[in-house]
Design a protein around this motif. Structure first.
Motif, PDB file in Angstrom:
ATOM      1  N   ALA A  82       9.974 -27.310 -35.142  1.00  0.00           N
ATOM      2  CA  ALA A  82      10.194 -28.754 -34.994  1.00  0.00           C
ATOM      3  C   ALA A  82       9.307 -29.535 -35.961  1.00  0.00           C
ATOM      4  O   ALA A  82       9.732 -30.555 -36.526  1.00  0.00           O
ATOM      5  CB  ALA A  82       9.913 -29.177 -33.552  1.00  0.00           C
ATOM      6  N   ASP A  83       8.081 -29.070 -36.180  1.00  0.00           N
ATOM      7  CA  ASP A  83       7.199 -29.751 -37.130  1.00  0.00           C
ATOM      8  C   ASP A  83       7.721 -29.626 -38.570  1.00  0.00           C
ATOM      9  O   ASP A  83       7.620 -30.561 -39.359  1.00  0.00           O
ATOM     10  CB  ASP A  83       5.771 -29.207 -37.040  1.00  0.00           C
ATOM     11  N   ILE A  84       8.263 -28.460 -38.898  1.00  0.00           N
ATOM     12  CA  ILE A  84       8.858 -28.283 -40.237  1.00  0.00           C
ATOM     13  C   ILE A  84      10.053 -29.235 -40.386  1.00  0.00           C
ATOM     14  O   ILE A  84      10.188 -29.944 -41.397  1.00  0.00           O
ATOM     15  CB  ILE A  84       9.325 -26.816 -40.429  1.00  0.00           C
ATOM     16  N   PRO A 221      16.596 -29.798 -32.330  1.00  0.00           N
ATOM     17  CA  PRO A 221      17.610 -30.115 -33.347  1.00  0.00           C
ATOM     18  C   PRO A 221      17.090 -29.848 -34.765  1.00  0.00           C
ATOM     19  O   PRO A 221      16.921 -30.749 -35.568  1.00  0.00           O
ATOM     20  CB  PRO A 221      17.867 -31.605 -33.107  1.00  0.00           C
ATOM     21  N   TRP A 222      16.881 -28.544 -35.069  1.00  0.00           N
ATOM     22  CA  TRP A 222      16.235 -28.172 -36.323  1.00  0.00           C
ATOM     23  C   TRP A 222      16.962 -28.691 -37.550  1.00  0.00           C
ATOM     24  O   TRP A 222      16.365 -29.190 -38.495  1.00  0.00           O
ATOM     25  CB  TRP A 222      16.137 -26.635 -36.407  1.00  0.00           C
ATOM     26  N   LEU A 239       8.636 -34.925 -31.347  1.00  0.00           N
ATOM     27  CA  LEU A 239       8.044 -35.499 -30.139  1.00  0.00           C
ATOM     28  C   LEU A 239       7.352 -34.402 -29.343  1.00  0.00           C
ATOM     29  O   LEU A 239       7.994 -33.649 -28.617  1.00  0.00           O
ATOM     30  CB  LEU A 239       9.125 -36.199 -29.317  1.00  0.00           C
ATOM     31  N   SER A 240       6.047 -34.278 -29.517  1.00  0.00           N
ATOM     32  CA  SER A 240       5.285 -33.236 -28.832  1.00  0.00           C
ATOM     33  C   SER A 240       4.396 -33.808 -27.741  1.00  0.00           C
ATOM     34  O   SER A 240       4.128 -33.147 -26.747  1.00  0.00           O
ATOM     35  CB  SER A 240       4.436 -32.455 -29.821  1.00  0.00           C
ATOM     36  N   ASP A 241       3.919 -35.011 -27.921  1.00  0.00           N
ATOM     37  CA  ASP A 241       2.930 -35.557 -26.984  1.00  0.00           C
ATOM     38  C   ASP A 241       3.479 -36.722 -26.160  1.00  0.00           C
ATOM     39  O   ASP A 241       2.724 -37.374 -25.434  1.00  0.00           O
ATOM     40  CB  ASP A 241       1.681 -36.011 -27.747  1.00  0.00           C
ATOM     41  N   GLY A 242       4.774 -37.014 -26.272  1.00  0.00           N
ATOM     42  CA  GLY A 242       5.393 -38.112 -25.540  1.00  0.00           C
ATOM     43  C   GLY A 242       5.908 -39.163 -26.510  1.00  0.00           C
ATOM     44  O   GLY A 242       5.265 -39.453 -27.525  1.00  0.00           O
ATOM     45  N   HIS A 293      10.006 -31.876 -28.330  1.00  0.00           N
ATOM     46  CA  HIS A 293      10.305 -31.417 -29.694  1.00  0.00           C
ATOM     47  C   HIS A 293      11.664 -31.856 -30.205  1.00  0.00           C
ATOM     48  O   HIS A 293      12.254 -31.216 -31.079  1.00  0.00           O
ATOM     49  CB  HIS A 293      10.063 -29.908 -29.846  1.00  0.00           C
ATOM     50  N   SER A 294      12.160 -32.970 -29.654  1.00  0.00           N
ATOM     51  CA  SER A 294      13.261 -33.679 -30.296  1.00  0.00           C
ATOM     52  C   SER A 294      12.680 -34.420 -31.499  1.00  0.00           C
ATOM     53  O   SER A 294      11.460 -34.483 -31.660  1.00  0.00           O
ATOM     54  CB  SER A 294      13.888 -34.670 -29.318  1.00  0.00           C
ATOM     55  N   LEU A 295      13.542 -34.975 -32.340  1.00  0.00           N
ATOM     56  CA  LEU A 295      13.075 -35.698 -33.529  1.00  0.00           C
ATOM     57  C   LEU A 295      13.265 -37.195 -33.329  1.00  0.00           C
ATOM     58  O   LEU A 295      14.271 -37.627 -32.761  1.00  0.00           O
ATOM     59  CB  LEU A 295      13.867 -35.242 -34.761  1.00  0.00           C
TER      60      LEU A 295
END
Ligand SMILES: Nc1ncnc2c1ncn2[C@@H]1O[C@H](COP(=O)(O)OP(=O)(O)OP(=O)(O)O)[C@@H](O)[C@H]1O
Ligand SMILES: Cc1ncc(C[n+]2csc(CCOP(=O)(O)O)c2C)c(N)n1
Ligand SMILES: [Mg+2]
Length: 338
Positions: A82-84, A221-222, A239-242, A293-295
């Motif tokens: 997700a970060d990539i 959603p890579w 979205l990892s922390d909210g 981990h959505s974008l």
């Protein structure tokens, strides 16, 4: 039957049993050399290499009574991919670090490898190698380093949002956080509970879905990351922390205010989240639930690609995020301060 432990096998033996699990993740022509040497060799087709790392710690980021090793492996890869994607890149390779108590069962590590390999195949990112280390009694840390390729696009950073852009989300909101709430409350569905399949009422099914999302991270959603980059996204984040905390990072880096629309967000709270947690807690999870981990990305209004939901706009300001004009009463996840 006594179970085989890490202390019963040599590093070489463990690796020789892990490599075949990762073998079929190494397909792409860009992998010039995979696991086994001092380092892997990856071609860098567009000249830019995107790198990120993210780890999970037993007891802090997962609980063995909730999550299976296969689910944990899937989740730790999904977080990295997700970060990539959030940079607008496609994942091209993964490195795995495992530090584990020698009393850890070998079967646990191999099942972790299966989950890693499954997510690696889903993302088209080969496992290139990694590192093994021993950890203290009861400790397990799984770290992933992911490599990505921009395929000729520029990286989509957090600091490019402009007043007048719209804010859009690709993927779900609040599901993982909702699953965590259910598990913490003792109402969750764990890997030890039988899957419901076609049985179970709608409440039980909602609980199962939310908890599964929390345990393994589903439907990241890579591909939408590179698509957003191609469509001209001005800023993007996973979205990892909210939602509010992570959009606050975009707003702060970009020097804008983000105004979110409560009605658009309510649509994300509808369905399983509201059924399982009630409308108020569902909305709280949409705004502050972690590990989704959505974008989230910002676009010129005419440039929003298909599949993205517009949830707000960027206006003149300096880092505030408001919902229907009010600062929402939620924070988000922080590893050290809670
Ligand atoms: N120990 C560290 N040393 C150097 N840089 C770090 C360290 N930890 C984090 N960073 C950098 O700080 C930035 C934010 O890190 P963080 O782990 O919060 O990433 P994120 O994308 O915001 O979150 P997530 O990984 O949960 O999506 C990243 O650029 C990361 O590389
Ligand atoms: C046992 C247990 N307790 C709490 C949590 C919740 N949690 C852990 S990390 C994180 C945010 C993202 O971290 P990062 O920024 O490192 O990706 C969240 C919401 C969990 N998963 N398991
Ligand atoms: Mg991120």
């Amino acid at each position: 039957m006594t179970r085989e432990r890490l202390q019963d096998v040599s590093e070489g033996e463990l690796l020789s049993r892990l490599f075949p699990i990762f073998g079929d993740t190494v397909g792409p022509a860009e992998v010039l050399l995979g696991p086994g040497d001092d380092a892997a060799v990856l071609a860098a087709p567009s000249g830019g290499v995107v790198l990120t790392t993210d780890s999970m710690v037993r007891g802090r980021d997962w609980r063995d009574d909730w999550s299976s090793p296969t689910e944990i492996g899937h989740k730790v890869v999904a977080q990295n991919v997700a970060d990539i994607a959030a940079m607008g890149a496609v994942p091209t390779g993964l490195l795995i670090t495992l530090a584990a108590d020698p009393a850890t069962e070998v079967a646990w590590v191999l099942a972790l490898g299966e989950g890693i390999a499954r997510a690696a195949r889903e993302a088209g990112a080969p496992v290139l190698g990694g590192d093994l280390s021993a950890a203290g009694e009861g400790s397990i840390v799984v770290g992933i380093t992911a490599v990505g390729d921009l395929q000729g696009h520029r990286a989509v950073r957090r600091d490019g949002a402009e007043p007048g852009d719209v804010v859009a989300v690709r993927g779900s909101l609040g599901r993982s956080g909702g699953g965590l709430q259910l598990l913490l409350a003792g109402r969750g569905h764990t890997h030890r509970d039988p899957p419901l399949g076609e049985t179970g009422d709608s409440l039980a099914r909602a609980i199962e879905v939310l908890c599964r999302v929390h345990r393994r991270t589903e439907d990241v959603p890579w591909r939408a990351g590179p698509e957003a980059a191609a469509a001209g996204a001005t800023a993007m984040i996973d979205l990892s922390d909210g939602l509010v905390r992570d959009l606050g990072r975009v707003a702060a880096a970009s020097g804008t205010r983000i105004e979110l629309d409560g009605r658009a967000l309510a649509a994300f709270a509808a369905g399983p989240l509201t059924l399982a947690l009630g409308a108020e807690e569902a909305m709280r999870q949409v705004l502050s639930g972690g590990e989704e981990h959505s974008l989230a990305a910002t676009f010129a209004p005419a440039a929003v690609p298909d599949g993205w939901e517009v949830i707000g706009v960027c206006t003149d300001g300096s880092g505030e995020v408001v919902v229907d004009g009010q600062v929402p009463p939620v924070t988000g996840w922080d590893h050290f301060s809670g």
